[in-house]
Scaffold this motif. Structure first.
Motif, PDB file in Angstrom:
ATOM      1  N   ARG A 136      -5.849  53.880   7.693  1.00 12.76           N
ATOM      2  CA  ARG A 136      -6.215  52.463   7.825  1.00 12.76           C
ATOM      3  C   ARG A 136      -6.724  51.909   6.498  1.00 12.76           C
ATOM      4  O   ARG A 136      -6.378  50.788   6.103  1.00 12.76           O
ATOM      5  CB  ARG A 136      -7.299  52.295   8.894  1.00 12.76           C
ATOM      6  N   ILE A 137      -7.547  52.691   5.822  1.00 14.51           N
ATOM      7  CA  ILE A 137      -8.120  52.248   4.549  1.00 14.51           C
ATOM      8  C   ILE A 137      -7.041  52.051   3.499  1.00 14.51           C
ATOM      9  O   ILE A 137      -6.981  51.027   2.819  1.00 14.51           O
ATOM     10  CB  ILE A 137      -9.177  53.261   4.073  1.00 14.51           C
ATOM     11  N   LEU A 138      -6.168  53.032   3.350  1.00 15.05           N
ATOM     12  CA  LEU A 138      -5.132  52.947   2.327  1.00 15.05           C
ATOM     13  C   LEU A 138      -4.140  51.824   2.621  1.00 15.05           C
ATOM     14  O   LEU A 138      -3.668  51.148   1.700  1.00 15.05           O
ATOM     15  CB  LEU A 138      -4.414  54.284   2.200  1.00 15.05           C
ATOM     16  N   CYS A 139      -3.836  51.606   3.884  1.00 12.51           N
ATOM     17  CA  CYS A 139      -2.930  50.504   4.231  1.00 12.51           C
ATOM     18  C   CYS A 139      -3.579  49.165   3.918  1.00 12.51           C
ATOM     19  O   CYS A 139      -2.915  48.245   3.413  1.00 12.51           O
ATOM     20  CB  CYS A 139      -2.551  50.585   5.708  1.00 12.51           C
ATOM     21  N   PHE A 151     -15.879  46.704   7.648  1.00 15.44           N
ATOM     22  CA  PHE A 151     -16.106  45.265   7.465  1.00 15.44           C
ATOM     23  C   PHE A 151     -15.679  44.826   6.068  1.00 15.44           C
ATOM     24  O   PHE A 151     -15.066  43.772   5.893  1.00 15.44           O
ATOM     25  CB  PHE A 151     -17.580  44.942   7.697  1.00 15.44           C
ATOM     26  N   HIS A 152     -15.993  45.642   5.070  1.00 16.54           N
ATOM     27  CA  HIS A 152     -15.645  45.329   3.692  1.00 16.54           C
ATOM     28  C   HIS A 152     -14.136  45.182   3.518  1.00 16.54           C
ATOM     29  O   HIS A 152     -13.656  44.270   2.825  1.00 16.54           O
ATOM     30  CB  HIS A 152     -16.179  46.431   2.776  1.00 16.54           C
ATOM     31  N   LEU A 153     -13.377  46.067   4.143  1.00 16.04           N
ATOM     32  CA  LEU A 153     -11.921  46.051   3.991  1.00 16.04           C
ATOM     33  C   LEU A 153     -11.218  45.243   5.077  1.00 16.04           C
ATOM     34  O   LEU A 153      -9.988  45.156   5.080  1.00 16.04           O
ATOM     35  CB  LEU A 153     -11.388  47.488   4.001  1.00 16.04           C
ATOM     36  N   LYS A 154     -12.012  44.707   6.008  1.00 17.22           N
ATOM     37  CA  LYS A 154     -11.465  43.889   7.097  1.00 17.22           C
ATOM     38  C   LYS A 154     -10.475  44.671   7.956  1.00 17.22           C
ATOM     39  O   LYS A 154      -9.426  44.150   8.365  1.00 17.22           O
ATOM     40  CB  LYS A 154     -10.823  42.610   6.546  1.00 17.22           C
ATOM     41  N   VAL A 155     -10.812  45.938   8.202  1.00 21.58           N
ATOM     42  CA  VAL A 155     -10.039  46.723   9.163  1.00 21.58           C
ATOM     43  C   VAL A 155     -10.785  46.726  10.490  1.00 21.58           C
ATOM     44  O   VAL A 155     -12.004  46.520  10.527  1.00 21.58           O
ATOM     45  CB  VAL A 155      -9.794  48.171   8.669  1.00 21.58           C
ATOM     46  N   PHE A 156     -10.060  46.950  11.566  1.00 26.46           N
ATOM     47  CA  PHE A 156     -10.646  46.804  12.904  1.00 26.46           C
ATOM     48  C   PHE A 156     -11.855  47.708  13.099  1.00 26.46           C
ATOM     49  O   PHE A 156     -12.920  47.279  13.514  1.00 26.46           O
ATOM     50  CB  PHE A 156      -9.593  47.090  13.979  1.00 26.46           C
ATOM     51  N   SER A 157     -11.712  48.977  12.766  1.00 32.16           N
ATOM     52  CA  SER A 157     -12.807  49.915  12.977  1.00 32.16           C
ATOM     53  C   SER A 157     -12.495  51.221  12.266  1.00 32.16           C
ATOM     54  O   SER A 157     -11.343  51.545  12.010  1.00 32.16           O
ATOM     55  CB  SER A 157     -13.010  50.191  14.478  1.00 32.16           C
ATOM     56  N   LEU A 158     -13.555  51.955  11.916  1.00 35.30           N
ATOM     57  CA  LEU A 158     -13.439  53.320  11.435  1.00 35.30           C
ATOM     58  C   LEU A 158     -14.255  54.179  12.385  1.00 35.30           C
ATOM     59  O   LEU A 158     -15.454  53.979  12.555  1.00 35.30           O
ATOM     60  CB  LEU A 158     -13.955  53.442   9.996  1.00 35.30           C
ATOM     61  N   GLU A 159     -13.603  55.119  13.008  1.00 31.17           N
ATOM     62  CA  GLU A 159     -14.194  55.866  14.111  1.00 31.17           C
ATOM     63  C   GLU A 159     -14.947  57.104  13.621  1.00 31.17           C
ATOM     64  O   GLU A 159     -14.520  57.779  12.682  1.00 31.17           O
ATOM     65  CB  GLU A 159     -13.082  56.291  15.076  1.00 31.17           C
ATOM     66  N   ARG A 160     -16.060  57.404  14.272  1.00 30.12           N
ATOM     67  CA  ARG A 160     -16.768  58.649  13.995  1.00 30.12           C
ATOM     68  C   ARG A 160     -15.992  59.829  14.560  1.00 30.12           C
ATOM     69  O   ARG A 160     -15.435  59.758  15.652  1.00 30.12           O
ATOM     70  CB  ARG A 160     -18.166  58.634  14.632  1.00 30.12           C
ATOM     71  N   SER A 161     -16.007  60.936  13.829  1.00 31.12           N
ATOM     72  CA  SER A 161     -15.280  62.131  14.266  1.00 31.12           C
ATOM     73  C   SER A 161     -16.220  63.233  14.745  1.00 31.12           C
ATOM     74  O   SER A 161     -15.767  64.315  15.095  1.00 31.12           O
ATOM     75  CB  SER A 161     -14.425  62.667  13.115  1.00 31.12           C
TER      76      SER A 161
END
Length: 221
Positions: free
Chosen positions: A45-48, A87-97
């Motif tokens: 998600r981050i790289l995209c 939030f910084h990259l405006k992606v929906f979410s980054l999930e905890r693993s």
């Protein structure tokens, strides 16, 4: 499979002695069953998101630590910083693993104090993208070896040639040794650990023209 997906899968395929690969390995103590998949998806998600940006800055650390990147799969990022990065990259979410209470890391706290104040998209990365640890002590940190750094550098180099990089900023002298190979005039700032927070924030203020105040030295390392 696209270029970004292939890149993530190639990192996941790296297997080295006394190294935890968060994109392939599962921590028996803290990880959820799907942890490696979650971390790969977060990185994807981050790289995209960064690939769609007009230009980005890359902040480069040394290697993943057991309190931060081992758990998140993201350089200079602890679990308290995941949603800040999203939030910084405006992606929906980054999930905890992982399961249990989220763990803080002092370096990540310093890094995200700056990252959340700048406007240009930031890629946080490391010279060595895995977590190197001492033999028989998975919850320890050690510096990567020369051969590990050479391998890791190939991924850093690929990223810096694939993305529209404006500034390459080494966080700490260990990272600067390698970023100089890519850009001899790259920037280097003091690493915020071991009492370096005030200098780190001052130098990042000077680079980005932000008024980011220093703060106490307490908290997790």
């Amino acid at each position: 499979m696209g270029q970004v997906e292939t890149f993530v899968e190639r990192i996941a395929a790296v297997k080295l002695e006394n190294c935890f690969n968060p994109y392939a390995d599962t921590c028996e103590i803290f990880d959820r069953r799907s942890a490696p998949l979650i971390r790969r998806q977060n990185l994807l998600r981050i790289l995209c998101a960064l690939g769609a940006a007009g230009e980005i800055d890359v902040w480069v650390g040394r290697d993943l630590g057991y309190r931060g990147g081992r758990r998140t799969g993201l350089a200079l990022t602890d679990e308290h910083s995941l949603e800040l990065y999203a939030f910084h990259l405006k992606v929906f979410s980054l999930e905890r693993s992982t399961h249990g209470p989220p763990v803080k890391e002092r370096t990540a706290a310093s890094v995200y104090r700056v990252l959340t104040a700048v406007n240009i998209p930031i890629l946080t990365w490391n010279v060595f993208p895995l977590h190197p640890h001492e033999s028989g002590k998975p919850m320890s940190n050690r510096q990567h070896t020369r051969s590990e750094a050479e391998l890791g550098f190939s991924f850093l180099e690929e990223l810096c040639t694939s993305f529209p990089v404006r500034n390459l900023i080494a966080i700490g002298n260990d990272a600067a040794v390698w970023t100089q190979r890519l850009a001899p005039r790259n920037l280097c700032v003091r690493h915020p650990s071991y009492g370096g927070q005030t200098i780190f924030l001052k130098q990042m203020n000077e680079i980005y023209g932000q008024r980011i105040e220093s703060y106490g030295q307490g908290g997790a390392i």
